[in-house]
Design an enzyme around this catalytic site. Structure first.
Site, short mmCIF file in Angstrom:
data_model
loop_
_atom_site.label_atom_id
_atom_site.label_comp_id
_atom_site.label_asym_id
_atom_site.label_seq_id
_atom_site.Cartn_x
_atom_site.Cartn_y
_atom_site.Cartn_z
N ASP A 42 11.07 -0.57 16.41
CA ASP A 42 9.68 -0.59 15.96
C ASP A 42 8.83 -0.25 17.18
OD1 ASP A 42 8.38 -2.03 13.19
OD2 ASP A 42 6.98 -1.75 14.87
N LEU A 61 7.37 6.30 17.20
CA LEU A 61 7.90 7.46 16.45
C LEU A 61 7.20 8.75 16.82
CD1 LEU A 61 8.20 5.58 13.07
CD2 LEU A 61 10.13 6.64 14.28
N PHE A 80 12.16 3.55 7.94
CA PHE A 80 11.13 2.72 7.30
C PHE A 80 9.90 2.55 8.19
CE2 PHE A 80 12.69 0.76 3.31
CZ PHE A 80 13.87 1.47 3.22
N SER A 120 7.26 6.98 -0.94
CA SER A 120 6.33 6.06 -1.61
C SER A 120 5.86 6.63 -2.94
CB SER A 120 5.11 5.82 -0.72
OG SER A 120 4.12 5.11 -1.42
N ASN A 121 5.50 5.74 -3.84
CA ASN A 121 4.89 6.15 -5.10
C ASN A 121 3.57 6.90 -4.87
OD1 ASN A 121 2.40 4.19 -5.84
ND2 ASN A 121 3.91 3.03 -4.68
N HIS A 122 3.01 6.80 -3.67
CA HIS A 122 1.72 7.49 -3.42
C HIS A 122 1.89 9.00 -3.27
CE1 HIS A 122 -0.36 3.79 -3.74
NE2 HIS A 122 0.59 3.23 -2.99
N TYR A 145 -1.88 9.20 3.48
CA TYR A 145 -0.59 8.48 3.53
C TYR A 145 0.41 9.10 2.54
CZ TYR A 145 2.65 4.69 2.33
OH TYR A 145 3.76 3.94 2.04
N SER A 174 6.30 -1.08 -5.38
CA SER A 174 5.63 -2.18 -4.67
C SER A 174 6.71 -3.21 -4.37
CB SER A 174 4.54 -2.81 -5.53
OG SER A 174 3.65 -1.81 -6.00
N ARG A 183 -0.91 -3.70 -12.20
CA ARG A 183 -0.24 -2.44 -11.85
C ARG A 183 1.16 -2.71 -11.32
NH1 ARG A 183 0.18 -0.53 -6.84
NH2 ARG A 183 0.95 1.59 -6.62
P1 NAI Z 1 4.92 -2.39 7.26
O1 NAI Z 1 3.59 -1.81 7.60
O2 NAI Z 1 5.03 -3.86 7.12
O3 NAI Z 1 6.00 -1.89 8.31
C1 NAI Z 1 5.94 -0.64 8.95
C2 NAI Z 1 6.40 -0.83 10.39
O4 NAI Z 1 6.30 0.44 11.05
C3 NAI Z 1 5.55 -1.83 11.18
O5 NAI Z 1 6.36 -2.85 11.73
C4 NAI Z 1 4.90 -0.99 12.25
O6 NAI Z 1 4.76 -1.66 13.50
C5 NAI Z 1 5.85 0.18 12.37
N1 NAI Z 1 5.17 1.37 12.92
C6 NAI Z 1 3.93 1.82 12.65
N2 NAI Z 1 3.64 2.87 13.43
C7 NAI Z 1 4.72 3.11 14.20
C8 NAI Z 1 5.03 4.06 15.20
N3 NAI Z 1 4.16 5.00 15.58
N4 NAI Z 1 6.24 3.99 15.78
C9 NAI Z 1 7.14 3.05 15.41
N5 NAI Z 1 6.92 2.11 14.48
C10 NAI Z 1 5.71 2.15 13.87
O7 NAI Z 1 5.37 -1.67 5.90
P2 NAI Z 1 6.50 -2.13 4.87
O8 NAI Z 1 5.86 -2.68 3.67
O9 NAI Z 1 7.56 -2.89 5.57
O10 NAI Z 1 7.08 -0.70 4.44
C11 NAI Z 1 8.17 -0.12 5.13
C12 NAI Z 1 8.25 1.35 4.76
O11 NAI Z 1 8.37 1.49 3.35
C13 NAI Z 1 7.02 2.13 5.18
O12 NAI Z 1 7.40 3.43 5.59
C14 NAI Z 1 6.21 2.23 3.90
O13 NAI Z 1 5.40 3.41 3.89
C15 NAI Z 1 7.31 2.29 2.85
N6 NAI Z 1 6.88 1.77 1.57
C16 NAI Z 1 6.70 0.42 1.39
C17 NAI Z 1 6.29 -0.07 0.17
C18 NAI Z 1 6.17 -1.54 -0.10
O14 NAI Z 1 5.84 -1.88 -1.24
N7 NAI Z 1 6.41 -2.44 0.86
C19 NAI Z 1 5.98 0.85 -0.94
C20 NAI Z 1 6.20 2.24 -0.63
C21 NAI Z 1 6.64 2.67 0.58
C1 15L Z 2 2.93 1.63 -0.52
O1 15L Z 2 3.34 2.75 -0.26
C2 15L Z 2 2.54 0.68 0.55
O2 15L Z 2 3.32 0.84 1.72
C3 15L Z 2 2.58 -0.76 0.11
O3 15L Z 2 1.89 -1.56 1.06
C4 15L Z 2 1.96 -0.93 -1.27
O4 15L Z 2 0.60 -0.61 -1.22
C5 15L Z 2 2.67 -0.02 -2.26
O5 15L Z 2 2.71 1.32 -1.80
C6 15L Z 2 2.04 -0.03 -3.64
O6 15L Z 2 1.70 1.03 -4.14
O7 15L Z 2 1.92 -1.11 -4.23
#
Ligand code: NAI
Ligand code: 15L
Length: 276
Positions: A42, A61, A80, A120-122, A145, A174, A183
């Site tokens: 991370d 990254l 991720f 992502s769903n987005h 995004y 989600s 939703r």
């Molecule tokens: P999160 O925001 O909690 O975790 C993302 C991590 O990436 C964070 O720990 C952050 O420090 C790290 N990060 C951000 N910028 C960075 C960089 N430049 N270099 C290295 N690390 C970096 O998000 P979450 O919920 O854990 O999601 C994980 C992945 O799944 C993300 O890619 C997110 O877009 C995707 N996702 C998550 C969803 C959800 O419902 N939780 C829904 C759709 C997609």
């Molecule tokens: C995502 O892509 C986001 O990472 C998460 O935080 C939620 O917003 C999720 O979609 C969602 O659509 O519920």
């Protein structure tokens, strides 16, 4: 969960980016059966989980050389990391757009043949909630995004066609301990089902570039996963158990984006420009 019957032996070393995030914390635990060594990374530092097989590598990254080092010696990548909500384009650019390029380019240079991409769903957020779509539907990103995830899917497709690197792009709905609103009754993905889907994405042969919607066995869903049946993903959970709690929430207006669009409120985030 334990590997399913057709799973192979654990990978020697798996890389998990975004390991300090919400899903990263879940996967550090959930991926244990699938790797002898889990390299967790991370932009923020983390202590390795005690008594485990983890190795920690802090990495931005957006830094190509650092990502190249990060990928050395791994057998598969779970990507991720990155910005996970709508933000100004410049923030998305480094972490998500340059970041996903760096991951694939490092995979090519180090001979890594399998990536699991947290899409992502987005990517399809501007479809309406009364439309049903499969993995081949034209993308309709709802945000910078969502655009970055769409670009990530294109990167995955290109690196398969050009270099044979296989990817499962999981359009996660989600994924939280429980749905937060109406939703999410449709988009919810339990952590248990997320781990199963990742296990299938790691071990299913010949995935090419597969797009799969990451959702549990919810009622009233908008997404059709018939194009990803080869993964053998069989969700065990359903948001229906949270129905009473969610139905007790006030009903949003019928024209509230949260009630209209698959991407919900993301469709109205921004703009972030200085001159609006
Ligand atoms: P999160 O925001 O909690 O975790 C993302 C991590 O990436 C964070 O720990 C952050 O420090 C790290 N990060 C951000 N910028 C960075 C960089 N430049 N270099 C290295 N690390 C970096 O998000 P979450 O919920 O854990 O999601 C994980 C992945 O799944 C993300 O890619 C997110 O877009 C995707 N996702 C998550 C969803 C959800 O419902 N939780 C829904 C759709 C997609
Ligand atoms: C995502 O892509 C986001 O990472 C998460 O935080 C939620 O917003 C999720 O979609 C969602 O659509 O519920």
């Amino acid at each position: 969960m334990t590997p399913t019957s057709n799973a192979q032996a654990p990978f020697n070393r798996l890389l998990l980016t975004g390991a300090a995030g919400g899903l990263g914390k879940v996967l550090r635990e959930g991926l244990r059966p699938y790797a002898n060594i889990l390299r967790v990374s991370d932009i923020v530092n983390m202590a390795p989980a005690t008594g485990t097989h983890e190795e920690v590598q802090v990495c931005d990254l957006a830094d190509k050389a650092a990502v190249h080092q990060l990928v050395e010696g791994v057998d598969a990548i779970l990507h991720f990391g990155g910005v996970s909500v709508e933000r100004p384009f410049e923030e998305i650019l480094g972490a998500n757009i340059c970041g996903v390029f760096h991951i694939y380019e490092a995979a090519r240079r180090h001979g890594v043949k399998r990536v699991i991409f947290a899409s992502s769903n987005h990517v399809i957020g501007f479809y309406k909630q009364n439309e049903s779509i499969d993995g081949n539907a034209a993308r309709r990103p709802d945000s910078y995004y969502g655009l970055s995830k769409s670009y990530g899917e294109d990167m995955a497709s290109f690196y398969f066609d050009r270099y044979g690197i296989e990817t499962v792009s999981i359009r996660i709905g989600s994924s939280f301990p429980e749905p937060h609103n109406r939703r999410m009754m449709s988009t919810w993905l339990s952590f248990r089902d997320l781990v199963q889907l990742i296990e299938r994405a790691l071990y299913t042969p010949n995935v090419g570039h597969t797009v799969v919607y990451g959702m549990s066995d919810n009622q009233n869903v908008w997404w059709d996963n018939h194009l990803a049946t080869h993964l053998g993903f069989q969700p065990q959970d359903s948001s229906v158990v949270f129905s009473a709690k969610i139905e007790a929430q006030p009903m949003p207006a019928a024209d509230d984006p949260a009630m209209v669009y698959q991407g919900g409120a993301f469709v109205e985030a921004g703009p972030f420009g200085d001159d609006d």
